[in-house]
Design an enzyme around this catalytic site. Structure first.
Site, PDB file in Angstrom:
ATOM      1  N   SER A 119       1.010  -1.239   0.096  1.00  0.00           N
ATOM      2  CA  SER A 119      -0.136   0.036  -0.008  1.00  0.00           C
ATOM      3  C   SER A 119       0.798   1.299   0.042  1.00  0.00           C
ATOM      4  O   SER A 119       0.388   2.292   0.029  1.00  0.00           O
ATOM      5  CB  SER A 119      -0.899  -0.181   1.188  1.00  0.00           C
ATOM      6  OG  SER A 119      -0.407  -0.158   2.409  1.00  0.00           O
ATOM      7  N   HIS A 140      -4.380  -5.054  -4.488  1.00  0.00           N
ATOM      8  CA  HIS A 140      -4.447  -4.354  -3.048  1.00  0.00           C
ATOM      9  C   HIS A 140      -5.769  -4.436  -2.400  1.00  0.00           C
ATOM     10  O   HIS A 140      -6.740  -3.891  -2.663  1.00  0.00           O
ATOM     11  CB  HIS A 140      -4.240  -2.927  -3.213  1.00  0.00           C
ATOM     12  CG  HIS A 140      -3.938  -1.910  -1.978  1.00  0.00           C
ATOM     13  ND1 HIS A 140      -4.681  -0.643  -1.339  1.00  0.00           N
ATOM     14  CD2 HIS A 140      -3.449  -2.562  -0.678  1.00  0.00           C
ATOM     15  CE1 HIS A 140      -4.380  -0.491  -0.387  1.00  0.00           C
ATOM     16  NE2 HIS A 140      -3.852  -1.430   0.296  1.00  0.00           N
ATOM     17  N   GLU A 152      -8.087  -3.057  -5.243  1.00  0.00           N
ATOM     18  CA  GLU A 152      -7.557  -1.962  -6.119  1.00  0.00           C
ATOM     19  C   GLU A 152      -6.563  -3.107  -7.018  1.00  0.00           C
ATOM     20  O   GLU A 152      -5.590  -3.461  -6.556  1.00  0.00           O
ATOM     21  CB  GLU A 152      -6.843  -0.788  -5.470  1.00  0.00           C
ATOM     22  CG  GLU A 152      -7.910   0.098  -4.684  1.00  0.00           C
ATOM     23  CD  GLU A 152      -7.004   1.116  -4.100  1.00  0.00           C
ATOM     24  OE1 GLU A 152      -7.779   2.453  -4.149  1.00  0.00           O
ATOM     25  OE2 GLU A 152      -6.075   0.728  -3.517  1.00  0.00           O
ATOM     26  N   ASN A 190      -6.480   4.732   0.006  1.00  0.00           N
ATOM     27  CA  ASN A 190      -5.541   5.218   0.998  1.00  0.00           C
ATOM     28  C   ASN A 190      -5.158   6.619   0.794  1.00  0.00           C
ATOM     29  O   ASN A 190      -4.952   7.493   1.826  1.00  0.00           O
ATOM     30  CB  ASN A 190      -4.457   4.286   0.739  1.00  0.00           C
ATOM     31  CG  ASN A 190      -4.250   3.304   1.633  1.00  0.00           C
ATOM     32  OD1 ASN A 190      -5.286   3.115   2.551  1.00  0.00           O
ATOM     33  ND2 ASN A 190      -3.728   2.166   1.617  1.00  0.00           N
TER      34      ASN A 190
HETATM   35  N1  CAA Z   1     -16.592 -13.069   8.129  1.00  0.00           N
HETATM   36  C1  CAA Z   1     -15.450 -13.159   8.899  1.00  0.00           C
HETATM   37  N2  CAA Z   1     -15.465 -12.428  10.135  1.00  0.00           N
HETATM   38  C2  CAA Z   1     -16.161 -11.187  10.145  1.00  0.00           C
HETATM   39  C3  CAA Z   1     -17.255 -10.988   9.040  1.00  0.00           C
HETATM   40  C4  CAA Z   1     -17.268 -12.040   8.003  1.00  0.00           C
HETATM   41  N3  CAA Z   1     -18.139 -11.775   7.161  1.00  0.00           N
HETATM   42  N4  CAA Z   1     -17.732  -9.932   9.371  1.00  0.00           N
HETATM   43  C5  CAA Z   1     -17.219  -9.061  10.519  1.00  0.00           C
HETATM   44  N5  CAA Z   1     -16.159 -10.143  10.791  1.00  0.00           N
HETATM   45  C6  CAA Z   1     -15.252  -9.762  11.776  1.00  0.00           C
HETATM   46  C7  CAA Z   1     -14.610  -8.525  12.251  1.00  0.00           C
HETATM   47  O1  CAA Z   1     -13.387  -8.625  11.461  1.00  0.00           O
HETATM   48  C8  CAA Z   1     -14.450  -8.427  13.575  1.00  0.00           C
HETATM   49  O2  CAA Z   1     -13.436  -9.335  14.143  1.00  0.00           O
HETATM   50  P1  CAA Z   1     -13.025  -9.112  15.373  1.00  0.00           P
HETATM   51  O3  CAA Z   1     -13.991  -9.711  16.540  1.00  0.00           O
HETATM   52  O4  CAA Z   1     -11.687  -9.813  15.659  1.00  0.00           O
HETATM   53  O5  CAA Z   1     -12.938  -7.658  15.986  1.00  0.00           O
HETATM   54  C9  CAA Z   1     -15.538  -8.863  14.104  1.00  0.00           C
HETATM   55  O6  CAA Z   1     -16.288 -10.024  13.174  1.00  0.00           O
HETATM   56  C10 CAA Z   1     -16.688  -7.921  14.749  1.00  0.00           C
HETATM   57  O7  CAA Z   1     -17.336  -7.530  13.503  1.00  0.00           O
HETATM   58  P2  CAA Z   1     -18.856  -7.031  13.496  1.00  0.00           P
HETATM   59  O8  CAA Z   1     -19.666  -8.232  13.561  1.00  0.00           O
HETATM   60  O9  CAA Z   1     -18.964  -6.128  14.888  1.00  0.00           O
HETATM   61  O10 CAA Z   1     -19.045  -6.561  12.359  1.00  0.00           O
HETATM   62  P3  CAA Z   1     -19.316  -5.031  11.840  1.00  0.00           P
HETATM   63  O11 CAA Z   1     -20.450  -5.099  11.170  1.00  0.00           O
HETATM   64  O12 CAA Z   1     -18.838  -4.166  12.978  1.00  0.00           O
HETATM   65  O13 CAA Z   1     -18.092  -4.958  10.594  1.00  0.00           O
HETATM   66  C11 CAA Z   1     -16.240  -4.364   9.708  1.00  0.00           C
HETATM   67  C12 CAA Z   1     -16.793  -5.077  10.754  1.00  0.00           C
HETATM   68  C13 CAA Z   1     -16.646  -4.855   8.550  1.00  0.00           C
HETATM   69  C14 CAA Z   1     -14.696  -4.374   9.972  1.00  0.00           C
HETATM   70  C15 CAA Z   1     -16.517  -2.725   9.507  1.00  0.00           C
HETATM   71  O14 CAA Z   1     -16.678  -2.007  10.914  1.00  0.00           O
HETATM   72  C16 CAA Z   1     -16.009  -1.834   8.765  1.00  0.00           C
HETATM   73  O15 CAA Z   1     -16.229  -1.909   7.362  1.00  0.00           O
HETATM   74  N6  CAA Z   1     -14.927  -1.119   8.858  1.00  0.00           N
HETATM   75  C17 CAA Z   1     -14.360  -0.178   8.043  1.00  0.00           C
HETATM   76  C18 CAA Z   1     -13.154  -1.116   7.533  1.00  0.00           C
HETATM   77  C19 CAA Z   1     -12.275  -0.343   6.437  1.00  0.00           C
HETATM   78  O16 CAA Z   1     -12.365   0.924   6.243  1.00  0.00           O
HETATM   79  N7  CAA Z   1     -11.152  -1.034   5.895  1.00  0.00           N
HETATM   80  C20 CAA Z   1     -10.113  -0.453   5.118  1.00  0.00           C
HETATM   81  C21 CAA Z   1      -9.011   0.014   6.045  1.00  0.00           C
HETATM   82  S1  CAA Z   1      -7.805   0.783   4.884  1.00  0.00           S
HETATM   83  C22 CAA Z   1      -7.186  -0.743   4.444  1.00  0.00           C
HETATM   84  O17 CAA Z   1      -7.056  -1.799   4.510  1.00  0.00           O
HETATM   85  C23 CAA Z   1      -5.844  -0.168   3.042  1.00  0.00           C
HETATM   86  C24 CAA Z   1      -4.517  -0.180   3.471  1.00  0.00           C
HETATM   87  O18 CAA Z   1      -3.730  -0.447   2.807  1.00  0.00           O
HETATM   88  C25 CAA Z   1      -4.100   0.536   5.030  1.00  0.00           C
END
Ligand code: CAA
Length: 285
Positions: A119, A140, A152, A190
């Protein structure tokens, strides 16, 4: 082009999510890292995460056995010799990538594509260190990779159209939604999201509101699924910091300079959820 056996290099957060996503799509995966114990810990995390996801109804019954059955692990790079694609998620350090790509070039069949999940590093520069520059491409994923739909797809300057088509097709075949993006620091997501997290850190540094309230504000006022600090802690502050530094050094634009508090947290080794502490403390959760 069919990809049935895929190597994922690096068993960190992204390697884990990518292996999980590929295994869920029925691909055979070999997860590689330099130490077998790192690989084993990640395989155990996948199994635990899947058990939890099944329990919560986020994954269908039987998903754990199906997906874990599709993922093997190794710390021996020669074990990757018969894969038909590599997805590399190693640390964001060009010297380390150079070493890995040199070894891969020698082991893999010449037609094998290497996709990098970087990234923050230049895909063109990564392609240039290999003997197969036309078969190197950015793929990505987003964290958590087993959940987030976007990929991406970023061609290097040298990438062939055949490679682009193959990776776009694979992304769809594993149930993701690819977006083709030209190479530029931070690509699309990003470039927008990381400065958002950085701005939140400046707001915190200025004392305008607490971390909890800034998170709450962005969730309730902007519909973000998680607040900027929870997100930064999930992504990893080392990663967020590497992306910001790339945006800053590549553009020379001071608007991308990392907030002092992010630099300080990284220097303390408080990298977010993976170390138990970042903006928030996860040690007791
Ligand atoms: N299968 C397996 N696990 C799942 C799941 C699925 N379908 N859906 C959610 N989970 C997991 C989550 O990973 C989380 O794990 P932990 O218990 O270890 O914390 C847990 O279940 C909690 O999830 P929730 O049930 O509370 O689900 P949610 O509705 O809150 O969704 C989320 C969680 C999908 C992460 C949501 O909060 C979200 O979309 N967050 C934004 C994520 C984001 O912006 N990501 C991009 C980051 S930038 C990047 O990655 C690029 C880089 O290069 C830096």
């Amino acid at each position: 082009m069919e990809f049935n056996k895929i190597a994922v290099i690096g068993a960190g957060t992204m390697g884990m999510g990518i292996a999980w996503a590929l295994g869920a799509a029925g691909k055979k995966v070999v997860l590689y890292d330099i130490k077998q114990e790192i690989v084993d810990t990640t395989l155990a995390r996948i199994a635990k995460g899947l058990a939890k996801a099944e329990e919560k109804g986020q994954a269908p019954a039987g998903a754990k056995d199906f997906i874990t059955g599709n993922i093997a692990g190794t710390a021996v790079m020669e074990d990757l010799k018969d894969v038909d694609l590599v997805i590399e998620t190693a640390v964001e350090n060009m010297a380390i990538k150079k070493d890995i790509y040199g070894k891969l070039d020698a082991i893999l069949a010449p037609e094998v594509i290497i996709a990098t999940n970087t990234s923050s590093l230049s895909i063109t520069e990564i392609a240039a260190i290999t003997k197969r520059a036309d078969k190197v491409i950015g793929m990505h994923f987003f964290n958590p990779a087993m959940v987030m739909a976007l990929i991406e797809v970023i061609p290097a300057l040298q990438t062939s159209q055949e490679t682009i088509d193959a990776i776009m097709e694979l992304s769809k075949a594993i149930g993701k939604k690819p977006v083709l993006v030209k190479e530029g620091p931070g690509f699309v997501v990003n470039r927008i999201l990381t400065p958002g997290m950085n701005e939140a850190a400046f707001i915190l540094y200025e004392g305008l509101a607490s971390a909890e309230d800034i998170d709450k504000a962005m969730k309730l006022g902007a519909g973000w699924p998680m607040g900027p600090f929870t997100l930064a802690d999930m992504v990893g502050l080392d990663i967020a910091s590497a992306v910001l530094n790339t945006l800053y050094t590549e553009t020379g634009d001071p608007k991308y300079r990392p907030a002092p508090i992010i630099k300080q947290l990284v220097r303390a080794g408080w990298l977010g959820r993976k170390t138990g502490r970042g903006f928030f403390d996860y040690s007791k959760k």
